[in-house]
Scaffold this motif. Structure first.
Motif, short mmCIF file in Angstrom:
data_model
loop_
_atom_site.label_atom_id
_atom_site.label_comp_id
_atom_site.label_asym_id
_atom_site.label_seq_id
_atom_site.Cartn_x
_atom_site.Cartn_y
_atom_site.Cartn_z
N VAL A 111 0.86 -1.19 0.00
CA VAL A 111 0.00 0.00 0.00
C VAL A 111 0.89 1.24 0.00
O VAL A 111 1.74 1.40 0.88
N SER A 112 0.72 2.10 -0.99
CA SER A 112 1.52 3.33 -1.05
C SER A 112 0.85 4.46 -0.29
O SER A 112 1.54 5.33 0.25
N SER A 113 -0.48 4.47 -0.21
CA SER A 113 -1.19 5.46 0.60
C SER A 113 -2.59 4.94 0.90
O SER A 113 -3.19 4.23 0.09
N ILE A 114 -3.06 5.29 2.07
CA ILE A 114 -4.42 4.92 2.46
C ILE A 114 -4.97 6.02 3.34
O ILE A 114 -4.26 6.58 4.19
N HIS A 115 -6.21 6.37 3.09
CA HIS A 115 -6.82 7.50 3.81
C HIS A 115 -8.30 7.23 3.99
O HIS A 115 -8.96 6.66 3.11
N ALA A 116 -8.82 7.63 5.13
CA ALA A 116 -10.26 7.53 5.38
C ALA A 116 -10.71 8.81 6.07
O ALA A 116 -9.95 9.45 6.80
N ASP A 117 -11.96 9.18 5.82
CA ASP A 117 -12.48 10.42 6.40
C ASP A 117 -14.00 10.34 6.46
O ASP A 117 -14.62 9.41 5.90
N VAL A 118 -14.59 11.31 7.12
CA VAL A 118 -16.05 11.42 7.15
C VAL A 118 -16.48 12.53 6.19
O VAL A 118 -15.73 13.49 5.95
N VAL A 119 -17.66 12.37 5.63
CA VAL A 119 -18.22 13.35 4.71
C VAL A 119 -19.40 14.03 5.40
O VAL A 119 -20.24 13.36 6.01
N ARG A 120 -19.45 15.36 5.29
CA ARG A 120 -20.55 16.11 5.90
C ARG A 120 -21.41 16.75 4.81
O ARG A 120 -20.99 16.87 3.65
N ALA A 149 -21.73 10.35 5.69
CA ALA A 149 -21.07 9.13 5.21
C ALA A 149 -19.62 9.11 5.69
O ALA A 149 -19.11 10.09 6.23
N SER A 150 -18.97 7.98 5.46
CA SER A 150 -17.52 7.90 5.61
C SER A 150 -16.98 7.16 4.38
O SER A 150 -17.73 6.48 3.68
N TYR A 151 -15.69 7.34 4.13
CA TYR A 151 -15.09 6.67 2.97
C TYR A 151 -13.64 6.34 3.25
O TYR A 151 -13.01 6.91 4.16
N ALA A 152 -13.12 5.41 2.47
CA ALA A 152 -11.70 5.07 2.53
C ALA A 152 -11.20 4.90 1.11
O ALA A 152 -11.90 4.35 0.25
N VAL A 153 -10.00 5.38 0.85
CA VAL A 153 -9.39 5.25 -0.46
C VAL A 153 -7.96 4.74 -0.29
O VAL A 153 -7.24 5.18 0.60
#
Length: 231
Positions: A111-120, A149-153
């Motif tokens: 994995v070179s990068s991974i990020h997760a966050d919440v969406v408002r 929502a939340s998401y991860a990329v």
């Protein structure tokens, strides 16, 4: 079960129980270089003081949870979002937090990068599940509204990119069925657990070998907890 009254003596008794020579040796055998058994225990004790109902759990289940974190190279550190101890009746459960999952993902080397966050609701957010492309923008000075929502990329070292999105109704359902003392129930930790939910959804859509054995172990652990919460 009523909240536990914690005295300094009870804390010291638990510390002595967890730092027996046999348990320290067991931890030392699985911990990666740089992590010390006594530090692992002390961080766990601090987490127990914050969540004192853990003192009512069976000592074997408490140590098993600490050992599980040690095997993955994670510290029991709720403040950092690494890993949590959660009481479920007389049993202590280990829950891996957002930062802990990120650490495990990077450790795989794939994995070179991974990020997760919440969406408002006032954020500008779009994603393409096919290509894995995500656009998430919001002003720092404006009201962002409620979480929707939340998401991860994740970007892989091979150049691929994948995304997973979890809508609010699913996140609220997870919070509803979580254990009473779970970080899901805490307003402070809820956003972080929403990120974890997105990372779990993402992991399920990826080849198991992508995240490595430790992430697979974390997922198996969480799945077992899910089954217990549903019963």
């Amino acid at each position: 079960m009523p909240s536990t009254a914690i005295t300094p003596q009870r804390v010291e008794d638990m510390r002595s129980l967890m730092t027996s020579q046999h348990r320290l040796t067991t931890l030392a055998e699985v911990l990666p270089t740089g992590l010390r058994p006594k530090r692992m225990i002390e961080l766990a004790i601090q987490a127990m003081v914050i969540n004192p109902d853990i003192f009512n759990c069976e000592p074997v289940s408490i140590f098993t949870s600490i050992l599980g974190a040690a095997q993955m190279g994670l510290e029991i550190n709720p403040a950092a979002g690494s890993a949590y101890l959660v009481p479920y009746g007389r049993k202590c459960q280990l829950i891996i937090g957002y930062q802990g999952r990120k650490d495990l993902a990077y450790e795989s080397g794939k994995v070179s990068s991974i990020h997760a966050d919440v969406v408002r609701e006032f954020d500008e957010f779009s994603f393409n599940e096919g290509t894995g492309q995500v656009s998430h923008q919001f002003p720092l000075t404006a009201e962002r509204g409620r979480m929707i929502a939340s998401y991860a990329v994740c970007k892989t070292t091979m150049g691929g990119q994948m995304v997973a999105v979890v809508p609010l109704p699913e996140l609220l359902a997870m919070r509803q069925k979580a254990f009473a003392k779970s970080p899901w129930k805490s307003d402070d930790h809820f956003p972080g657990m929403c990120r974890v939910a997105a990372m779990r959804k993402l992991a399920k859509s990826m080849p198991r070998a992508m995240f490595g054995s430790k992430m697979a172990h974390a997922e198996a652990l969480e799945t077992a907890i899910d089954i217990g919460a549903d019963q």
